[in-house]
Design a protein around this motif. Structure first.
Motif, PDB file in Angstrom:
ATOM      1  N   ILE A 107      13.967   4.427  -8.566  1.00 42.09           N
ATOM      2  CA  ILE A 107      13.454   3.372  -7.796  1.00 42.09           C
ATOM      3  C   ILE A 107      12.282   2.756  -8.841  1.00 42.09           C
ATOM      4  O   ILE A 107      11.572   3.514  -9.207  1.00 42.09           O
ATOM      5  N   VAL A 108      12.118   1.666  -8.899  1.00 47.23           N
ATOM      6  CA  VAL A 108      10.991   0.762  -9.607  1.00 47.23           C
ATOM      7  C   VAL A 108      10.023   0.352  -8.561  1.00 47.23           C
ATOM      8  O   VAL A 108      10.464  -0.608  -7.803  1.00 47.23           O
ATOM      9  N   ALA A 109       8.940   0.883  -8.462  1.00 48.55           N
ATOM     10  CA  ALA A 109       7.966   0.497  -7.413  1.00 48.55           C
ATOM     11  C   ALA A 109       7.045  -0.353  -7.904  1.00 48.55           C
ATOM     12  O   ALA A 109       6.229   0.021  -9.070  1.00 48.55           O
ATOM     13  N   ASN A 110       6.521  -1.207  -7.382  1.00 50.17           N
ATOM     14  CA  ASN A 110       5.333  -2.105  -7.579  1.00 50.17           C
ATOM     15  C   ASN A 110       4.535  -2.467  -6.370  1.00 50.17           C
ATOM     16  O   ASN A 110       5.056  -2.710  -5.394  1.00 50.17           O
ATOM     17  N   ASP A 111       3.147  -2.649  -6.669  1.00 51.80           N
ATOM     18  CA  ASP A 111       2.257  -3.055  -5.551  1.00 51.80           C
ATOM     19  C   ASP A 111       2.066  -4.622  -5.958  1.00 51.80           C
ATOM     20  O   ASP A 111       1.809  -5.109  -6.770  1.00 51.80           O
ATOM     21  N   ILE A 112       2.582  -5.106  -4.774  1.00 49.45           N
ATOM     22  CA  ILE A 112       2.555  -6.620  -4.603  1.00 49.45           C
ATOM     23  C   ILE A 112       1.412  -7.246  -4.046  1.00 49.45           C
ATOM     24  O   ILE A 112       1.327  -8.405  -3.546  1.00 49.45           O
ATOM     25  N   SER A 113       0.280  -6.334  -3.938  1.00 45.73           N
ATOM     26  CA  SER A 113      -1.140  -6.903  -2.923  1.00 45.73           C
ATOM     27  C   SER A 113      -1.525  -8.012  -4.011  1.00 45.73           C
ATOM     28  O   SER A 113      -2.130  -8.719  -3.618  1.00 45.73           O
ATOM     29  N   GLY A 114      -1.595  -7.885  -5.313  1.00 42.05           N
ATOM     30  CA  GLY A 114      -1.980  -8.820  -6.119  1.00 42.05           C
ATOM     31  C   GLY A 114      -1.155 -10.141  -6.551  1.00 42.05           C
ATOM     32  O   GLY A 114      -0.468 -10.860  -5.611  1.00 42.05           O
TER      33      GLY A 114
ATOM     34  N   SER B 224       3.918   6.543 -14.097  1.00 37.57           N
ATOM     35  CA  SER B 224       3.116   5.406 -13.701  1.00 37.57           C
ATOM     36  C   SER B 224       2.891   4.469 -15.120  1.00 37.57           C
ATOM     37  O   SER B 224       2.518   5.156 -16.227  1.00 37.57           O
ATOM     38  N   TRP B 225       3.543   3.279 -15.111  1.00 38.23           N
ATOM     39  CA  TRP B 225       3.434   2.402 -16.367  1.00 38.23           C
ATOM     40  C   TRP B 225       2.003   1.694 -16.112  1.00 38.23           C
ATOM     41  O   TRP B 225       1.762   1.238 -15.009  1.00 38.23           O
ATOM     42  N   PRO B 226       1.317   1.519 -17.387  1.00 40.20           N
ATOM     43  CA  PRO B 226       0.326   0.611 -17.240  1.00 40.20           C
ATOM     44  C   PRO B 226       0.475  -0.821 -17.011  1.00 40.20           C
ATOM     45  O   PRO B 226       1.768  -1.249 -16.971  1.00 40.20           O
ATOM     46  N   LYS B 227      -0.270  -1.842 -16.594  1.00 35.62           N
ATOM     47  CA  LYS B 227      -0.013  -3.039 -16.335  1.00 35.62           C
ATOM     48  C   LYS B 227       0.514  -3.772 -17.277  1.00 35.62           C
ATOM     49  O   LYS B 227      -0.255  -3.713 -18.741  1.00 35.62           O
TER      50      LYS B 227
ATOM     51  N   GLN C 288       2.680  -4.112 -12.709  1.00 37.80           N
ATOM     52  CA  GLN C 288       2.213  -2.789 -12.900  1.00 37.80           C
ATOM     53  C   GLN C 288       3.302  -1.799 -11.939  1.00 37.80           C
ATOM     54  O   GLN C 288       3.448  -2.105 -10.587  1.00 37.80           O
ATOM     55  N   VAL C 289       4.142  -1.036 -12.462  1.00 38.22           N
ATOM     56  CA  VAL C 289       5.321  -0.557 -11.675  1.00 38.22           C
ATOM     57  C   VAL C 289       5.239   1.068 -11.900  1.00 38.22           C
ATOM     58  O   VAL C 289       4.399   1.909 -12.788  1.00 38.22           O
ATOM     59  N   TYR C 290       5.811   1.729 -11.220  1.00 40.71           N
ATOM     60  CA  TYR C 290       6.037   3.215 -11.471  1.00 40.71           C
ATOM     61  C   TYR C 290       7.586   3.323 -11.296  1.00 40.71           C
ATOM     62  O   TYR C 290       8.251   2.704 -10.603  1.00 40.71           O
ATOM     63  N   LEU C 291       8.017   4.348 -12.145  1.00 32.60           N
ATOM     64  CA  LEU C 291       9.469   4.580 -12.309  1.00 32.60           C
ATOM     65  C   LEU C 291       9.549   6.105 -11.494  1.00 32.60           C
ATOM     66  O   LEU C 291       9.247   7.122 -12.051  1.00 32.60           O
TER      67      LEU C 291
ATOM     68  N   HIS D 296       0.638  -1.188   0.015  1.00 34.39           N
ATOM     69  CA  HIS D 296       0.057   0.054   0.088  1.00 34.39           C
ATOM     70  C   HIS D 296       0.788   1.262  -0.070  1.00 34.39           C
ATOM     71  O   HIS D 296       2.114   1.160   0.298  1.00 34.39           O
ATOM     72  N   LYS D 297       0.172   2.444  -0.262  1.00 36.11           N
ATOM     73  CA  LYS D 297       1.049   3.576  -0.434  1.00 36.11           C
ATOM     74  C   LYS D 297       2.191   3.578  -1.151  1.00 36.11           C
ATOM     75  O   LYS D 297       3.259   4.106  -0.751  1.00 36.11           O
ATOM     76  N   VAL D 298       2.062   2.926  -2.281  1.00 38.13           N
ATOM     77  CA  VAL D 298       3.429   2.406  -3.080  1.00 38.13           C
ATOM     78  C   VAL D 298       4.129   3.762  -3.558  1.00 38.13           C
ATOM     79  O   VAL D 298       5.576   3.629  -3.428  1.00 38.13           O
ATOM     80  N   SER D 299       3.598   4.504  -3.943  1.00 39.92           N
ATOM     81  CA  SER D 299       4.456   5.739  -4.739  1.00 39.92           C
ATOM     82  C   SER D 299       5.106   6.591  -3.336  1.00 39.92           C
ATOM     83  O   SER D 299       6.225   7.132  -3.500  1.00 39.92           O
ATOM     84  N   GLU D 300       4.258   6.701  -2.400  1.00 35.99           N
ATOM     85  CA  GLU D 300       4.744   7.580  -1.193  1.00 35.99           C
ATOM     86  C   GLU D 300       5.810   6.650  -0.498  1.00 35.99           C
ATOM     87  O   GLU D 300       6.898   7.585  -0.422  1.00 35.99           O
TER      88      GLU D 300
END
Ligand code: C5P
Length: 409
Positions: free
Chosen positions: A357-364, A384-387, A373-376, A339-343
């Motif tokens: 930082i390449v950030a990803n939401d691992i809740s899925g 924000s890159w699409p899935k 689905q990542v943020y660079l 949660h709060k991935v980008s922050e």
């Protein structure tokens, strides 16, 4: 938020597109548009099967070129023989590549304009297969695929998902964006990629922290994203060292792979790999290791629960980011958050001292799954890159890294 950067590597390139038979042929029309937007000149061969799904008129309108269909067309052969067609492009792209077309390519059958051109060419060939998942998994197709790969044919793999036949599985034609990235990566690797000969270290997979000779503490990381990044960088000409925890994955061709188990072993190997131009820490490194690993298997004793004493593992990303003498020019970390991935990721950039930082939401289903689905995140921007597939994330990241190193060529 910065817009996704579109590389100009395709500008002025010539591609011969061979459109095979398959419902996914419709995606080629969009592919042609996207390639034209990037300055590509396209000629097209429409196979008989392909013409069942898209019309010559639509292909010709979009390519703004004549469409070739017939091997024995007197006028076509007079204007542009199949030999010339096969030679005067920078790349031949077969999309969609049907099972039939792949089989004919693998055996050298030349029964139409497409197959004859493919046998006559001296140019690189890339295929984007699509078919029913059983057909794709069939040993005959897989054999043909490996034959084609050993001959240097490049492959944009099919994706998983719903198939036109109503079944679910692997066999969907790659999305247009995936095909474009694959084509861009090819031209980068074969041209003046800024990554040519650059030393890049990638960490991947989980670490195993021993408890005793048979037990260990690990995590769910499959290593797929790190391996895909190592592969994409290698394809763009980098000299890649992949330092990996235990995984079931095959080392990508041309990548120098070092297998480790614990975080401390990983740290040691990363230090040995320096100096490097870039370090990409994709591994899911354990935060702690077990102190005083038992020399013998800890015996189960009724009512007695063993106590484990932990000590902190070295933080590889942070240590190397702050290395006084051997800090690579570009250091990239990953942030897996629920949660709060980008922050959290923005804070991580500062805490670790890395560049991106390449950030990803691992809740899925990210851990072990094929999509991401990542943020660079850079100090000054966040995209924000699409899935997309992990391979696609890898190629896009490799393109960004290539872009970064252009300045230092
Ligand atoms: O602190 P956290 O584990 O969330 O940071 C994740 C990033 O740091 C990843 O890039 C991971 O590879 C790296 N890392 C590392 N060494 C550690 C822990 C994390 O390199 N001991």
């Amino acid at each position: 938020m910065k817009a996704l950067s579109v590389s100009d590597i395709l500008d002025g390139k010539k591609i011969l597109l061979i459109i095979g038979g398959g419902i996914a042929a419709y995606k080629c029309l969009d592919l042609i548009r996207r390639l034209k937007e990037r300055g590509v000149e396209i000629q097209a061969i429409l196979t008989k099967g392909g013409a069942e799904f898209v019309t010559p008129l639509s292909v010709s309108s979009l390519t703004e070129n004549k469409v070739y269909q017939d091997l024995f067309s007197l006028t076509d052969e007079a204007e542009m023989g199949h030999i010339r067609l096969s030679r005067e492009n920078d790349l031949i792209l077969v999309a969609p590549a049907s099972a039939d077309l792949m089989a004919k390519m693998a055996t050298g059958i030349t029964d139409n304009l497409a197959t004859t051109t493919l046998l006559a060419t001296n140019k690189p060939v890339m295929i984007a297969p699509t078919m029913n998942s059983q057909m794709w998994g069939n040993k005959a197709t897989q054999h043909n695929l490996s034959v084609l790969k050993t001959r240097g044919i490049l492959v944009i793999p099919p994706a998983d998902g719903d198939l036109a036949c109503g079944e679910v599985g692997t066999g969907r034609l790659a999305e247009v964006a995936d095909m474009i990235t694959g084509i861009e990566a090819f031209f980068l690797s074969s041209s003046d990629s800024s990554l040519l000969g650059r030393k890049i270290t990638v960490t991947a997979g989980p670490t195993f922290e021993a408890i005793d000779p048979v037990r260990y503490i690990a995590n769910h990381s499959s290593g797929k994203q790190g391996y895909a990044i190592a592969n994409a960088l290698r394809q763009m000409g980098a000299d890649v060292t992949l330092i990996s925890g235990p995984t079931n994955l095959k080392t990508p061709t041309g990548v120098n792979s070092i297998n480790i188990r614990s975080a401390r072993e990983m740290m040691n190997e990363v230090e040995k790999s320096l100096p490097s131009d870039a370090l990409i820490c994709v591994a899911a490194v354990a935060d702690w290791y077990v102190k005083d690993v038992a020399k013998e298997k800890i015996k189960k004793q009724d009512g007695k629960i063993p106590t484990l004493n932990f000590a902190e593992n070295p933080d590889i990303l942070k240590t190397i980011s702050n290395h006084k003498t051997k800090r690579p020019r570009l250091v990239i970390g990953f942030a897996a958050e629920t949660h709060k991935v980008s922050e959290y990721a923005k804070n991580k950039l500062k805490n670790k001292g890395c560049d991106w930082i390449v950030a990803n939401d691992i809740s899925g289903d990210v851990m072990g799954g094929d999509n991401n689905q990542v943020y660079l995140i850079r100090a000054e921007s966040m995209e924000s890159w699409p899935k997309m597939s992990k391979d696609h994330v890898a190629q896009k990241l490799a393109l960004e890294i290539e872009d970064y190193f252009k300045e230092f060529k």
